[in-house]
Design an enzyme around this catalytic site. Structure first.
Site, PDB file in Angstrom:
ATOM      1  N   THR A  53     -10.537   7.244   2.712  1.00  0.00           N
ATOM      2  CA  THR A  53     -11.340   6.981   3.677  1.00  0.00           C
ATOM      3  C   THR A  53     -11.405   7.754   4.925  1.00  0.00           C
ATOM      4  OG1 THR A  53     -10.397   5.147   4.255  1.00  0.00           O
ATOM      5  CG2 THR A  53     -11.982   4.643   2.816  1.00  0.00           C
ATOM      6  N   ASP A  76       0.722  -1.161  -0.064  1.00  0.00           N
ATOM      7  CA  ASP A  76       0.149  -0.085   0.053  1.00  0.00           C
ATOM      8  C   ASP A  76       0.902   1.169   0.038  1.00  0.00           C
ATOM      9  OD1 ASP A  76      -2.190   1.729   0.379  1.00  0.00           O
ATOM     10  OD2 ASP A  76      -2.341   1.314   2.405  1.00  0.00           O
ATOM     11  N   LYS A 113       0.408   3.653  -2.390  1.00  0.00           N
ATOM     12  CA  LYS A 113      -0.028   5.105  -3.126  1.00  0.00           C
ATOM     13  C   LYS A 113       0.555   5.649  -3.947  1.00  0.00           C
ATOM     14  CE  LYS A 113      -3.677   5.136   0.881  1.00  0.00           C
ATOM     15  NZ  LYS A 113      -2.684   4.166   1.998  1.00  0.00           N
ATOM     16  N   ASP A 172       3.008  10.003  -9.090  1.00  0.00           N
ATOM     17  CA  ASP A 172       4.107  10.825  -9.769  1.00  0.00           C
ATOM     18  C   ASP A 172       3.968  10.825 -11.180  1.00  0.00           C
ATOM     19  OD1 ASP A 172       6.623  11.910 -10.118  1.00  0.00           O
ATOM     20  OD2 ASP A 172       7.186  11.094  -8.306  1.00  0.00           O
ATOM     21  N   ARG A 212      -6.430  -1.554  13.148  1.00  0.00           N
ATOM     22  CA  ARG A 212      -6.268  -1.391  14.427  1.00  0.00           C
ATOM     23  C   ARG A 212      -7.628  -1.836  15.390  1.00  0.00           C
ATOM     24  NH1 ARG A 212      -5.664   5.151  13.290  1.00  0.00           N
ATOM     25  NH2 ARG A 212      -6.730   4.234  11.606  1.00  0.00           N
TER      26      ARG A 212
END
Length: 237
Positions: A121, A59, A61, A64, A213
């Site tokens: 999110t 992950d 992201k 560029d 979490r």
């Protein structure tokens, strides 16, 4: 183990992440590796996880210029990860070049899935309008970015559970919806705005869950992980 539930390894070091895996007997479960951990540990982290049988969502992201993203994806593909993502806001050429890089760098029969991030999110409609200056309804913009990503070669998107069904309607059943912000009912929301339980995710078109979490901050992470699986399979009793 359920293959479409990814545990977010949001730890600062591999030592801490590996200890968590070992203590809770999470051997071989799918995991998400984010920027914090990858930027410290690098490719050796991915090698260690692959040796232990983990499917990996890397992950990072990427966002560029298209050539830079293409070259980065070529290198990432060689690591043998299962999914990797870019920001849809990078534009059509960047998404296409990202796919090109993955195809060029992948081992035989193991091309990572290219996933595009729509609207984070952690954002709500007001933040999208006022801070990003993207006008209109949040869900409609998520659907736009999803369809835009699909047209340019992405295999799916990161989205909230609340948009997953509409994305399926527009982009087709095979287009992947990867949904973070998964929480058991007793967990705190933290900094995610558009969250959902595993049961709600299943009912609303999610293909892949990312749970962090709600498991890692639990007093009993193994039990929390098992509860995520149970909710996904059987709903809330």
């Amino acid at each position: 183990m359920i293959e479409n539930i990814y545990l977010a390894l949001d730890f600062p070091t591999w030592e801490e992440a590996n200890d968590f895996i070992e203590w809770n007997e999470f051997h071989g479960i799918p995991v998400k590796v984010g920027m914090e951990l990858y930027y410290r540990e690098g490719p050796r982290l991915i090698e260690s996880l692959k040796e232990n049988g983990h499917a990996i969502f890397l992950d990072l992201k990427l966002h560029d210029i298209p050539t830079t993203v293409m070259k980065a994806m070529k290198n990432i593909a060689g690591l043998g990860v299962d999914m990797v993502n870019v920001h849809a806001l990078g534009g059509s050429d960047m998404i296409r070049r990202a796919k090109e890089g993955l195809m060029a760098g992948s081992p035989t029969n193991h091309e990572p899935k290219l996933i595009a991030v729509t609207i984070m999110t952690s954002m709500d409609n007001a933040a999208m309008n006022d801070e990003l200056k993207i006008q209109g309804n949040l869900q409609n913009n998520v659907i736009h970015f999803a369809d835009f990503a699909r047209e340019n070669g992405a295999d799916g998107v990161v989205c909230s559970v609340h948009e997953a069904n509409r994305i399926k309607d527009v982009c087709g059943a095979s287009f992947l919806t990867v949904t973070p912000g998964i929480r058991l009912q007793e967990s705190a929301d933290d900094d995610q705005k558009r969250i959902a339980t595993p049961a709600f995710a299943r009912e609303n078109g999610a293909d892949i869950l990312v749970a962090g979490r709600t498991i890692t901050n639990s007093r009993n992470p193994k039990s929390a992980y098992e509860n995520v699986q149970k909710e996904w399979l059987y709903g809330v009793e």
